[in-house]
Design a protein around this motif. Sequence first.
Motif, PDB file in Angstrom:
ATOM      1  N   ALA A  36       0.840  -1.200   0.000  1.00 25.62           N
ATOM      2  CA  ALA A  36       0.000   0.000   0.000  1.00 25.62           C
ATOM      3  C   ALA A  36       0.872   1.246   0.000  1.00 25.62           C
ATOM      4  N   LEU A  37       0.528   2.201  -0.851  1.00 33.68           N
ATOM      5  CA  LEU A  37       1.235   3.483  -0.900  1.00 33.68           C
ATOM      6  C   LEU A  37       0.358   4.544  -0.256  1.00 33.68           C
ATOM      7  N   VAL A  38       0.878   5.196   0.796  1.00 33.11           N
ATOM      8  CA  VAL A  38       0.108   6.211   1.515  1.00 33.11           C
ATOM      9  C   VAL A  38       0.917   7.500   1.565  1.00 33.11           C
ATOM     10  N   ASP A  39       1.046   8.160   0.437  1.00 36.27           N
ATOM     11  CA  ASP A  39       1.785   9.423   0.389  1.00 36.27           C
ATOM     12  C   ASP A  39       1.001  10.513   1.099  1.00 36.27           C
ATOM     13  N   ARG A  40       1.738  11.520   1.547  1.00 39.72           N
ATOM     14  CA  ARG A  40       1.142  12.592   2.351  1.00 39.72           C
ATOM     15  C   ARG A  40       0.298  13.523   1.479  1.00 39.72           C
ATOM     16  N   ASP A  41      -0.971  13.640   1.828  1.00 41.19           N
ATOM     17  CA  ASP A  41      -1.899  14.642   1.280  1.00 41.19           C
ATOM     18  C   ASP A  41      -2.049  14.573  -0.231  1.00 41.19           C
ATOM     19  N   GLY A  42      -1.933  13.405  -0.829  1.00 39.71           N
ATOM     20  CA  GLY A  42      -2.121  13.367  -2.277  1.00 39.71           C
ATOM     21  C   GLY A  42      -1.929  11.984  -2.869  1.00 39.71           C
ATOM     22  N   LEU A  43      -2.262  11.908  -4.156  1.00 35.02           N
ATOM     23  CA  LEU A  43      -2.126  10.670  -4.922  1.00 35.02           C
ATOM     24  C   LEU A  43      -1.182  10.866  -6.099  1.00 35.02           C
ATOM     25  N   SER A  44      -0.246  11.800  -5.961  1.00 36.93           N
ATOM     26  CA  SER A  44       0.635  12.126  -7.087  1.00 36.93           C
ATOM     27  C   SER A  44       1.485  10.934  -7.517  1.00 36.93           C
ATOM     28  N   GLY A  45       1.885  10.094  -6.579  1.00 29.47           N
ATOM     29  CA  GLY A  45       2.717   8.951  -6.929  1.00 29.47           C
ATOM     30  C   GLY A  45       1.938   7.700  -7.269  1.00 29.47           C
ATOM     31  N   ALA A  46       0.610   7.731  -7.112  1.00 33.13           N
ATOM     32  CA  ALA A  46      -0.201   6.533  -7.303  1.00 33.13           C
ATOM     33  C   ALA A  46      -0.122   5.956  -8.716  1.00 33.13           C
ATOM     34  N   PRO A  47      -0.155   6.763  -9.778  1.00 34.20           N
ATOM     35  CA  PRO A  47      -0.080   6.159 -11.122  1.00 34.20           C
ATOM     36  C   PRO A  47       1.222   5.417 -11.373  1.00 34.20           C
ATOM     37  N   ARG A  48       2.343   6.001 -11.005  1.00 31.03           N
ATOM     38  CA  ARG A  48       3.629   5.330 -11.209  1.00 31.03           C
ATOM     39  C   ARG A  48       3.731   4.091 -10.337  1.00 31.03           C
ATOM     40  N   PHE A  49       3.220   4.164  -9.136  1.00 31.95           N
ATOM     41  CA  PHE A  49       3.184   3.009  -8.241  1.00 31.95           C
ATOM     42  C   PHE A  49       2.341   1.884  -8.848  1.00 31.95           C
ATOM     43  N   PHE A  50       1.204   2.223  -9.379  1.00 34.93           N
ATOM     44  CA  PHE A  50       0.313   1.223  -9.979  1.00 34.93           C
ATOM     45  C   PHE A  50       0.965   0.550 -11.178  1.00 34.93           C
ATOM     46  N   GLN A  51       1.575   1.343 -12.063  1.00 33.11           N
ATOM     47  CA  GLN A  51       2.207   0.767 -13.250  1.00 33.11           C
ATOM     48  C   GLN A  51       3.361  -0.153 -12.860  1.00 33.11           C
ATOM     49  N   ALA A  52       4.178   0.283 -11.909  1.00 28.88           N
ATOM     50  CA  ALA A  52       5.317  -0.531 -11.495  1.00 28.88           C
ATOM     51  C   ALA A  52       4.863  -1.814 -10.809  1.00 28.88           C
ATOM     52  N   ALA A  53       3.850  -1.717  -9.948  1.00 29.18           N
ATOM     53  CA  ALA A  53       3.378  -2.887  -9.222  1.00 29.18           C
ATOM     54  C   ALA A  53       2.756  -3.911 -10.163  1.00 29.18           C
ATOM     55  N   ARG A  54       2.001  -3.424 -11.104  1.00 30.25           N
ATOM     56  CA  ARG A  54       1.376  -4.347 -12.059  1.00 30.25           C
ATOM     57  C   ARG A  54       2.436  -5.089 -12.865  1.00 30.25           C
ATOM     58  N   ALA A  55       3.504  -4.384 -13.251  1.00 28.27           N
ATOM     59  CA  ALA A  55       4.572  -5.032 -14.012  1.00 28.27           C
ATOM     60  C   ALA A  55       5.352  -6.023 -13.158  1.00 28.27           C
ATOM     61  N   LYS A 516       1.167  14.855 -17.135  1.00 25.51           N
ATOM     62  CA  LYS A 516       0.630  14.429 -18.430  1.00 25.51           C
ATOM     63  C   LYS A 516       0.950  12.970 -18.735  1.00 25.51           C
ATOM     64  N   ASP A 517       2.116  12.486 -18.312  1.00 30.79           N
ATOM     65  CA  ASP A 517       2.461  11.089 -18.552  1.00 30.79           C
ATOM     66  C   ASP A 517       1.569  10.156 -17.744  1.00 30.79           C
ATOM     67  N   ASP A 518       1.266  10.546 -16.508  1.00 32.82           N
ATOM     68  CA  ASP A 518       0.349   9.753 -15.695  1.00 32.82           C
ATOM     69  C   ASP A 518      -1.033   9.688 -16.343  1.00 32.82           C
ATOM     70  N   CYS A 519      -1.480  10.821 -16.851  1.00 31.31           N
ATOM     71  CA  CYS A 519      -2.783  10.852 -17.501  1.00 31.31           C
ATOM     72  C   CYS A 519      -2.810   9.922 -18.715  1.00 31.31           C
ATOM     73  N   ALA A 520      -1.738   9.945 -19.494  1.00 33.84           N
ATOM     74  CA  ALA A 520      -1.671   9.069 -20.665  1.00 33.84           C
ATOM     75  C   ALA A 520      -1.657   7.605 -20.245  1.00 33.84           C
ATOM     76  N   ASP A 521      -0.895   7.275 -19.195  1.00 32.57           N
ATOM     77  CA  ASP A 521      -0.808   5.890 -18.746  1.00 32.57           C
ATOM     78  C   ASP A 521      -2.146   5.368 -18.243  1.00 32.57           C
ATOM     79  N   LEU A 522      -2.954   6.245 -17.646  1.00 30.12           N
ATOM     80  CA  LEU A 522      -4.234   5.829 -17.084  1.00 30.12           C
ATOM     81  C   LEU A 522      -5.405   6.166 -17.988  1.00 30.12           C
ATOM     82  N   HIS A 523      -5.111   6.556 -19.233  1.00 31.28           N
ATOM     83  CA  HIS A 523      -6.126   6.784 -20.266  1.00 31.28           C
ATOM     84  C   HIS A 523      -7.065   7.930 -19.920  1.00 31.28           C
ATOM     85  N   LEU A 524      -6.539   8.952 -19.263  1.00 30.74           N
ATOM     86  CA  LEU A 524      -7.279  10.193 -19.095  1.00 30.74           C
ATOM     87  C   LEU A 524      -7.008  11.075 -20.301  1.00 30.74           C
ATOM     88  N   ILE A 525      -8.013  11.757 -20.767  1.00 36.00           N
ATOM     89  CA  ILE A 525      -7.881  12.543 -21.981  1.00 36.00           C
ATOM     90  C   ILE A 525      -7.372  13.935 -21.634  1.00 36.00           C
TER      91      ILE A 525
END
Length: 866
Positions: A36-55, A516-525
């Motif tokens: 579990a990733l519990v960064d302080r006051d935000g989810l800024s690292g969540a996309p990179r964490f998700f991509q790395a964990a899935r791989a 912007k890279d996180d948005c692209a990785d998670l298919h946000l337009i």
Amino acid sequence: MRVELNAASAFSFLRASSLPEDLVERAAELGFEALALVDRDGLSGAPRFFQAARAAGVRPIVGAELTIAGGGALPMLVENRAGYRSLCRLISEMKRGVPKGEGALALDTLRPDKVEGLVALAGVDALGTRPDAQRLARLLAAFGPGQVAIDIQRHRRRAQEAANQALLDLADASGLLAVITGGVRHARAPRRALLDVLTCIREKRTLADAGRLLAENAERHLKSPKAMAALFADRPLLLRNTEALADRLRFTLADLPYEFPEYPLPPGETMTSFLRAMTDRGARDRYRPYHDRARRQVERELALIEKLELEGYFLIVWDIVNFCRERGILVQGRGSAANSAVCYSLGLTAVDPVGMDLLFERFLSEERKEWPDIDLDLPSGDRREEVIQHVYRKYGERGAGMTAVVITYRERSAAREIGKVLGIPLPEVDRLAKTLRPFEYVDPTDSVQRKLVENGFDWDDRRVQLFARLIGEIRDLPRHLGQHTGGMVIAKGNLDDVVPLEPASMPGRVVIQWDKDDCADLHLIKIDLLGLGMMAALQDALSLLKGTGVDVDLAHLPADDPKVYAMLQGADTVGVFQVESRAQMATLPRLRPTHFYDLVVEVAIIRPGPIVGNMVHPYLARRAGREAVTYAHPRLEPILSRTLGVPLFQEQLLRMAMAVANFTGGEAEDLRRAMGMKRSQKKMAEGQRHRGRGGRPDRAVDHVLRAVRVPGVARGQLRPARLCERVPPRAPSGRVRVRALEQPAHGVLLPVHAGQGRAAARRALPSRRRDAERVAVHAGRGRGAPGAALRAGPAAGRGRVDRGRAEVAAIRVRSGPGGPHGRPSQRAAAAGGDGRAERLRPDPAQRAVAGREGGAAERGAVEACG
């Protein structure tokens, strides 16, 4: 216990010292099933964490640690989609109406509907070392007993056990689940030193006076399941509780509740039929006539757009462009969208990709499974802001947001901050910072240790060794979040159901916590609305022309006007966008463009990539007929024939990978992205493999790809030459300024005595010019002066000349036609009437070495000054 429920990354911004990818990598090594990733006051690292964990095969658990008003912090874990929505809204609410970087959660405002689907970890950080029963009661009232767990941590501190026992007593009294976590703040134990440095930076202290602010030991690293079991051998029930709680937390970012807004259609139309109708109408206007080749390309693109269900995206961008035109705002698409015939037909771009033979896969491919990226250039200033506010009005303040930019540490700024923390005197800190290069380009032979030793620092000094280690560890760590220049994400419904929102420093704007890279990785337009000063100038010019009765259509301007190319060949381009720099003006007479494609090459060739990759001179020599056109591989000939065998464009890179290495269009685009400035060298190496021959690299192809890899240097890395050193009083009034080649390291501007020879060259060398260009100047004394000036270097610098560290540019000033040989790239009048300055080509070996060091951008300029 193969789970960890409380780990923070460097996206907690100065509160943890490991990247999300490093945490995942270590968890996979230790055999963890979930993290579990519990960064302080935000989810800024969540996309990179998700991509790395899935791989890596580790199940990622989403969470965040929110600052509590009145002190402390509360980790929250997401159980389901409702919990993710609740967490995003909580973060957005605590950020609303407060200065950037601030905000706290008021426990009194929590209600069950606000925290639905969340699990709170109430430990020492939330309840204190003497647990606050009233604070726990508030949590229970909001979350419910089944959604609150008591967090027990052991970091081998004596005082901690008393707090843990009090927490366990409180859990027993309240009937709450107690779990164990590591309170992880760095992946491995040695990163504790960097964590202490980051703490000092945050608190504006030095290590010497930080005291109890620092970690007492290095126990807050990710421990193996076996080590955690041994640490809590007396509490086996807590181990089972932790695994049971982890099994409940099944939400991942693959379940992101994001939907793109629907375009409002006329009655009786579908997305597909309306897009086809608008494209066909636009194509008939753009293509005159609408020929078969263009029809086939448009049909191929529409078929893929329909297959990927992207019709609404193209229509919404088209709608924004129509708004601009209705308001008289000049708008122009650019970037990879210029490779699409559909974009050209809809009026989003103004360059015909069919006529220019551009690769559509650079813009969109089925394999990548991501949204296309359309950038719109707008006039900078109020007109652009009018468009941005139109998007906010149309989709709502909570339905649209600007993307963030993750600001990472740069080597020099990091050096200054680390030096201050270590207590190094400020003059020495400044000297340390000036010895280092930017982080973006890393030469394997170029180490911080080597630079420090070469610049006079004592490697036996432990502070210097620690400084070098910390500089390496802080590389790529995020410093804070900034605002993207124009990227906007829009959503159907509330965007803060998908990602937390923060107020921007500019009134009337909000920013999402992902880049912007996180948005692209998670298919946000994302749609880029970029401000450009030249667009404002064009807007004014077109308005003036319209006032005289001339209405100009940029898409149908004649491409081969001979008067325009005569002006370009004469380098009469001051104020002409893209070709007004000194380097462009110096190259135009040599390239002598006669067609639009020549101009495309001209703009592309004066970029750090082709220059550092040593592609400029081969192309110019081949174009002038001085060098034969050759190809590194027979399959590259149809791809590189228009550029005479020299790769200059990203589209060529994609086609090279597809033709020689059997890449698909999507894989080739991934390779191109891996070559970007912020992508890792490891990812570059993986993308560079030649899979068509059993995974072994083809040497010729590898050589070409290495040459193209160097262009990852961004335009923003170029730094202008420093101000001119003061000319000694003995210099005649007509003196010559020599601008060193601009490069990512240092440029230098040297004054030169006209007619003073070796002594003048020696005096012209600055007293402290480490890592600067070695410029030899001959003031009419024959061929020996360049070497003499180089030999004068030791007296002014480090005591020796390191030709491998900087490119040698020999500047000769000659009088009359009988001067030294060499092809001039630019000339300037010197004192004495008919003197001329010429820049000779450097030795190829020296150029190669300089290229490995980061390279000198080929923007030499010699100018007269009175």
